[in-house]
Write an enzyme that holds these catalytic residues in place. Structure first.
Site, PDB file in Angstrom:
ATOM      1  N   GLU A 166      41.732 -18.611  29.654  1.00 41.63           N
ATOM      2  CA  GLU A 166      41.762 -18.089  28.240  1.00 41.63           C
ATOM      3  C   GLU A 166      42.818 -17.266  27.370  1.00 41.63           C
ATOM      4  O   GLU A 166      42.374 -16.137  27.483  1.00 41.63           O
ATOM      5  CB  GLU A 166      40.200 -17.432  28.428  1.00 41.63           C
ATOM      6  CG  GLU A 166      39.532 -18.404  27.990  1.00 41.63           C
ATOM      7  CD  GLU A 166      37.933 -17.640  27.666  1.00 41.63           C
ATOM      8  OE1 GLU A 166      37.478 -16.606  27.765  1.00 41.63           O
ATOM      9  OE2 GLU A 166      36.697 -19.231  27.127  1.00 41.63           O
ATOM     10  N   GLU A 226      33.481 -24.707  29.047  1.00 43.46           N
ATOM     11  CA  GLU A 226      32.758 -24.056  28.847  1.00 43.46           C
ATOM     12  C   GLU A 226      31.891 -24.912  27.645  1.00 43.46           C
ATOM     13  O   GLU A 226      32.921 -24.351  26.822  1.00 43.46           O
ATOM     14  CB  GLU A 226      33.279 -22.632  29.022  1.00 43.46           C
ATOM     15  CG  GLU A 226      34.256 -22.152  29.978  1.00 43.46           C
ATOM     16  CD  GLU A 226      34.951 -20.672  30.077  1.00 43.46           C
ATOM     17  OE1 GLU A 226      34.199 -19.830  29.766  1.00 43.46           O
ATOM     18  OE2 GLU A 226      35.621 -20.384  31.169  1.00 43.46           O
TER      19      GLU A 226
HETATM   20  C1  GAL Z   1      34.593 -17.139  28.611  1.00 39.62           C
HETATM   21  C2  GAL Z   1      35.193 -16.951  29.732  1.00 39.62           C
HETATM   22  C3  GAL Z   1      34.456 -17.364  31.082  1.00 39.62           C
HETATM   23  C4  GAL Z   1      33.022 -16.597  30.862  1.00 39.62           C
HETATM   24  C5  GAL Z   1      32.774 -16.887  29.553  1.00 39.62           C
HETATM   25  C6  GAL Z   1      31.174 -15.963  29.747  1.00 39.62           C
HETATM   26  O1  GAL Z   1      35.326 -16.672  27.204  1.00 39.62           O
HETATM   27  O2  GAL Z   1      35.919 -18.701  29.925  1.00 39.62           O
HETATM   28  O3  GAL Z   1      34.700 -16.704  32.278  1.00 39.62           O
HETATM   29  O4  GAL Z   1      33.274 -14.974  31.176  1.00 39.62           O
HETATM   30  O5  GAL Z   1      33.063 -16.362  28.304  1.00 39.62           O
HETATM   31  O6  GAL Z   1      30.629 -16.475  28.022  1.00 39.62           O
END
Ligand code: GAL
Ligand code: ZN
Length: 665
Positions: free
Chosen positions: A142, A318
């Site tokens: 990110e 994710e």
């Molecule tokens: C994302 C990040 C992850 C984790 C996640 C939690 O933004 O890439 O590492 O922190 O959020 O929701």
């Protein structure tokens, strides 16, 4: 379509890994992303590597036929590195050097940081590129998150000057581009140029725009730096970095060009809450959906941006599958929601959905975040849901083999967005929100929509919406002109062509370089306070009410008919009384329209229903609020984001969709 999960073997005792891997496989998971924050475990001291644990974790996962995406760990430089080389630390716009203790605390241009990044990334790739289970590289994590897209350190100050010398070659060209006659800002030497922070009042907007471009390029270069290291050892495994949907601090068109695959991180409840400001102005009416599904317009808008980057399928790297820990209420989600989000991603062009995360963390910052397994390793609700999706996998795979074929496109250019952000002129005027009004209207109408760069091939779209191409570029105007002449319908909107690409105002009559194409000129433009409303009238069904937020009065050189202009809406009262508000012109085989105000969502619905019909763009269905429709290949997919059953007629069939359920027709 493939399912995957983010896994952190370094958080759990090695004895547990094989249990987890077996459960993953049995639940239908094929992809596992690992290691993106494990720098400390891989290199506990400078130049001293420890690979045994990762070798073993990879073997355990591979033994279950799981395929691995390895993350390079540069988003989390360890303590030893941050302390021995404090120059790598990011400096924020207040001039404060930020500390070690969370993540993303590095400057992307810092040469010392590059050396260390090169060592760890090179070693990782050398060790694992040949491993048959490794199928992907994720660079960093990110880029730009936690407001790190712009760094104000000395290295950046130097690099910014270098970047400017490449762009302008000589200092007079820079002075001209930035309009530095104003307030005695002219430079006689490159060394005098500083970063645009800590000024007394607003810095020069052309300088700021260049700094935003420089900052995005800094990440682009850091990304390329890692791509080159990876490619030196590994000629073929696809490379991505995980984007953040509607995040706007980096130019995702540039970044994605250099990558093999677009991926992004989808957290619908978080995006609908703490990031909703990007999409809705304070006080703006917001649609209501079931409380735990997020705002599917926001999620869908991000999916569309991601698909549009390469006009090709993307991955979710994710996917939220339970409560998160970074929004206001971090609401628990109910059965069906994870599946609904998965289908929404698939219907919007995802080829793989990798969920975050396998098991809830016992430690540190994200201990309140959910995973497929609870803290005690028992399966959480979303895990059952993952298993319940197994019978659907074949159908999902066949849908994932199809492309999206939107016939309407909205144009997004990050430079335009930044120009408006730097000088919105009217409180709460945001380029992203402006595009989003049109997007929501198209969603309500059941019209699949692409969001693409103005520089992409537009010939596949029947209708193109360019709500605000503020930085008028001559070549762009020519391309859009040919698009219209070849039969496309183009709706160009307010503020278009107002500026030159260096963020100064044009001396052409407005809309600047687009004026010849539209054959009308903007005679007056008013930003409107919340109290001001300029009444409108139009023959288009449902297009009524008043202009709010921003209004422009248009005029044609000759009488409208003689100029070949059709007036589709005009002002009926207020200071622009009688003036044109929306015009259309036939040109070649197509149509060029100029939209003189910032529409409400309802106005955009009326206008786009009309334009879609004229341009022969079909609607998938009449949709009640909360029922969304998408089309992938020949499949029409209906998704219910409400708590009650909703129905629609699709291809002559009446279809009921239960709450949080999906129907494929
Ligand atoms: C994302 C990040 C992850 C984790 C996640 C939690 O933004 O890439 O590492 O922190 O959020 O929701
Ligand atoms: Zn820096």
């Amino acid at each position: 379509m493939e399912f995957g999960v983010c896994y952190y073997p370094e958080h759990w005792p090695p004895e547990r890994w094989s249990v987890d891997a077996q459960m993953m496989r049995e639940a239908g998971i094929r992809l596992v992303r690992i290691a993106e924050f494990a720098w400390q475990q891989m290199e506990p001291a400078e130049g001293h590597f420890e690979w045994d644990w990762l070798d073993q974790a990879i073997e355990v996962l591979a033994a279950q036929d799981l395929q691995i995406i390895l993350g390079t760990p540069t988003a989390a430089p360890p303590a030893w590195l941050s302390h021995a080389y404090p120059e790598i630390l990011l400096v924020d716009s207040e001039g404060r050097q930020r500390r070690f203790g969370s993540r993303r605390h590095y400057c992307p241009t810092q040469p010392t940081y590059h050396q260390h990044a090169k060592r760890i990334v090179g070693a990782m790739v050398e060790r694992y590129a040949q491993h048959p289970a490794v199928v992907g590289w994720q660079i960093d994590n990110e880029f730009g998150d936690h407001e790190t897209a712009r760094c104000y350190c000395d290295a950046c100050s130097n690099q910014f000057r270098t970047w400017l010398t490449k762009r302008y070659k000589n200092i007079d060209a820079l002075n001209y581009a930035w309009g530095t006659d104003f307030w005695s800002q002219a430079y006689s030497d490159w060394e005098q140029i500083e970063l645009p922070n800590l000024t007394i009042t607003d810095p020069n907007p052309s300088q700021v725009l260049d700094f935003y471009r420089y900052s995005s390029d800094a990440y682009l270069q850091f990304q390329q730096f890692q791509i080159d290291i990876i490619r030196a050892h590994d000629p073929k495994i696809p490379i991505n970095t995980n984007f953040m949907g509607n995040f706007a601090d980096l130019n995702y068109h540039d970044l994605s060009n250099a990558l093999d695959l677009v991926t992004w991180d989808s957290y619908p409840t978080g995006y609908a809450d703490v990031h909703a400001w990007r999409m809705y102005a304070p006080g703006e009416a917001r649609p209501e959906f079931a409380y735990d599904v997020g705002d599917p317009y926001i999620t869908g808008f991000s999916h569309a941006i991601m698909y549009g980057l390469k006009q090709a399928p993307f991955w979710i790297m994710e996917q939220q599958c339970g409560n998160i820990n970074w929004s206001s209420y971090n609401e628990g989600i109910r059965p069906g929601t994870t599946r609904l989000w998965t289908w929404h991603a698939l219907a919007s062009g995802a080829d793989a959905v990798v969920y975050f995360r396998w098991r809830a963390s016992l430690n540190a910052q994200e201990q309140y975040h959910s995973g497929f397994l609870r803290h005690d390793a028992s399966p959480a609700q979303a895990f059952e849901e993952l298993i319940s999706m197994q019978p659907e996998q074949e159908q999902m795979r066949s849908i994932a083999a199809e492309q999206l074929n939107a016939e309407v496109a909205i144009l997004l250019d990050y430079n335009d967005l930044w120009s408006v952000q730097i000088q919105p002129h009217r409180k709460d005027f945001s380029h992203m929100r402006h595009l989003f009004v049109y997007y929501r209207a198209l969603q309500r109408l059941g019209i699949p929509t692409a969001i693409v760069s103005p520089d992409s091939d537009l010939s596949q779209y029947k209708l193109v919406l360019a709500p605000s191409l503020i930085l008028g570029d001559t070549q762009r105007a020519e391309l859009l002109g040919s698009y219209v002449e070849d039969g496309g319908s183009l709706l160009l909107g307010i503020r278009s062509g107002f500026k030159t690409p260096s963020n100064r105002v044009t001396d052409l009559s407005l809309p600047g370089v687009f004026q010849p194409l539209m054959n009308v000129s903007v005679q007056d433009w008013h930003a409107l306070s919340p109290k001001a409303q300029y009444p409108l009238k139009s023959h288009i069904a449902g297009l009524n009410g008043a202009a709010t937020i921003w209004a422009e009065r248009l005029e044609s050189n000759a009488a409208a008919e003689d100029a070949g202009i059709e007036v589709l809406a005009s002002y009926a009262g207020g200071p622009f009384d009688g003036g044109h508000a929306l015009t259309a012109r036939s040109l070649g085989l197509g149509k060029a329209l100029y939209m003189g105000w910032y529409p409400t969502e309802d106005q955009a619905v009326a206008l786009l229903a009309h334009l879609a019909q004229e341009a022969d763009v079909p609607r998938l269905a009449e949709l009640p609020h909360g029922l969304l429709a998408a089309k992938r290949g020949e499949n029409t997919i209906l998704m219910n984001f409400m708590d009650e059953t909703l129905s629609a007629d699709v291809q002559g069939k009446h279809v009921d969709v239960a709450p949080r359920d999906v129907q494929v027709i």
